[in-house]
Design an enzyme around this catalytic site. Structure first.
Site, PDB file in Angstrom:
ATOM      1  N   HIS A 174       0.849  -1.192   0.000  1.00  0.00           N
ATOM      2  CA  HIS A 174       0.000   0.000   0.000  1.00  0.00           C
ATOM      3  C   HIS A 174       0.883   1.240   0.000  1.00  0.00           C
ATOM      4  O   HIS A 174       1.826   1.338   0.779  1.00  0.00           O
ATOM      5  CB  HIS A 174      -0.922   0.021   1.220  1.00  0.00           C
ATOM      6  CG  HIS A 174      -1.777   1.260   1.284  1.00  0.00           C
ATOM      7  ND1 HIS A 174      -2.761   1.529   0.368  1.00  0.00           N
ATOM      8  CD2 HIS A 174      -1.758   2.318   2.133  1.00  0.00           C
ATOM      9  CE1 HIS A 174      -3.336   2.682   0.651  1.00  0.00           C
ATOM     10  NE2 HIS A 174      -2.738   3.199   1.720  1.00  0.00           N
ATOM     11  N   SER A 175       0.568   2.181  -0.870  1.00  0.00           N
ATOM     12  CA  SER A 175       1.267   3.465  -0.960  1.00  0.00           C
ATOM     13  C   SER A 175       2.765   3.215  -1.186  1.00  0.00           C
ATOM     14  O   SER A 175       3.134   2.630  -2.191  1.00  0.00           O
ATOM     15  CB  SER A 175       0.989   4.295   0.294  1.00  0.00           C
ATOM     16  OG  SER A 175       1.269   5.665   0.091  1.00  0.00           O
TER      17      SER A 175
END
Length: 261
Positions: free
Chosen positions: A95-96
């Site tokens: 994520h990210s």
């Protein structure tokens, strides 16, 4: 290192009684740590070994400096990933910041002849389509305002000056690792990509997230959930259901000797 062991990179032992035939390496977002994924093994079930990755500068690795170069992180982590996989098929979820790291690792391991079975990316515009930003150079006040706007840092941290003093430097280093990353044209991956996005994420709009399909010759799936950058705070069960559905065919295919790429 034995597959059931722990290390600085992989702090949690295997929870399943029987060793799963495949692994899911989970790469956390900026400012987070391996504990973010601590419950995913229970939630995803025993068919895949969930391996939260611990980057330097946090939790048990707090005494180490955070790595401000994402390329250097890839170089340091690629070997331990293969050692932990121990010949089994594996996938990445990031994520990210973790999405960018998963992408770079996928290229490095593909070049080494050991590509992942699947790459799952969340909340990060693909590097070839990403506009340059310099959040890591902002003043303390502006940097904190940006972090608050992402709505992912717990209030108990934001309201505690002592905890903020501990967390903000790590966050700034993580932003630096992403923002100083230079995209290099290496051709598309031969790895399927599963894309997950928050419908109202200002830092990773769904239409830009769709461009991950340009970075692979294999299949791309695309799931959009209600919410912003941390959409999974309200939709974790739905995210994990979609993740399980997207990854299972690739991991099962390779484990059974099939061609999934």
């Amino acid at each position: 290192m034995a597959p059931h062991g722990t290390s600085l990179w992989f702090p949690y032992p295997v929870e399943a009684a029987d060793e799963p035939s495949s692994l899911l390496f989970c790469l956390h977002h900026g400012g987070a740590a391996a504990s973010f994924f601590r419950d995913w093994q229970r939630l995803l079930g025993p068919d895949v070994e969930v391996v939260p990755v611990q980057l330097p500068g946090r939790e048990a690795r707090l005494a180490e400096p955070a790595e401000r170069s994402l390329t250097a992180l890839t170089e340091r982590l690629a070997g331990p990933v293969l050692e932990r996989a121990d010949g089994r098929p594996f996938a990445f979820f990031g994520h990210s910041m973790g999405a960018l790291l998963g992408y770079d690792l996928s290229h490095a391991l593909s070049a080494a002849g050991r590509p992942p079975a699947h790459l799952a990316v969340s909340g990060y515009v693909p590097p070839h389509a990403r506009a340059g930003t310099s959040v890591h150079t902002l003043s303390e006040e502006d940097f904190l305002a940006h972090v608050e706007g992402l709505q992912g840092t717990p209030p108990e941290i934001l309201e505690n000056p002592t905890l903020l003093e501990l967390v903000l430097p790590i966050l700034r280093d993580d932003f630096a690792a992403c923002e100083t990353y230079t995209y290099v044209e290496r051709g598309p991956l031969d790895v399927p990509i599963a894309v997950f996005a928050g419908r109202d994420d200002p830092s990773a709009p769904a239409d830009e997230m769709a461009r991950w399909s340009e970075l692979t010759r294999a299949d791309t799936s695309f799931d959009v959930f209600p919410g912003g950058h941390f959409y999974f705070q309200e939709s974790l069960a739905k995210l994990l259901e979609a993740l399980r559905s997207r990854l299972s065919p690739a991991l099962a295919g390779i484990a059974n000797g099939g061609d999934t790429l």
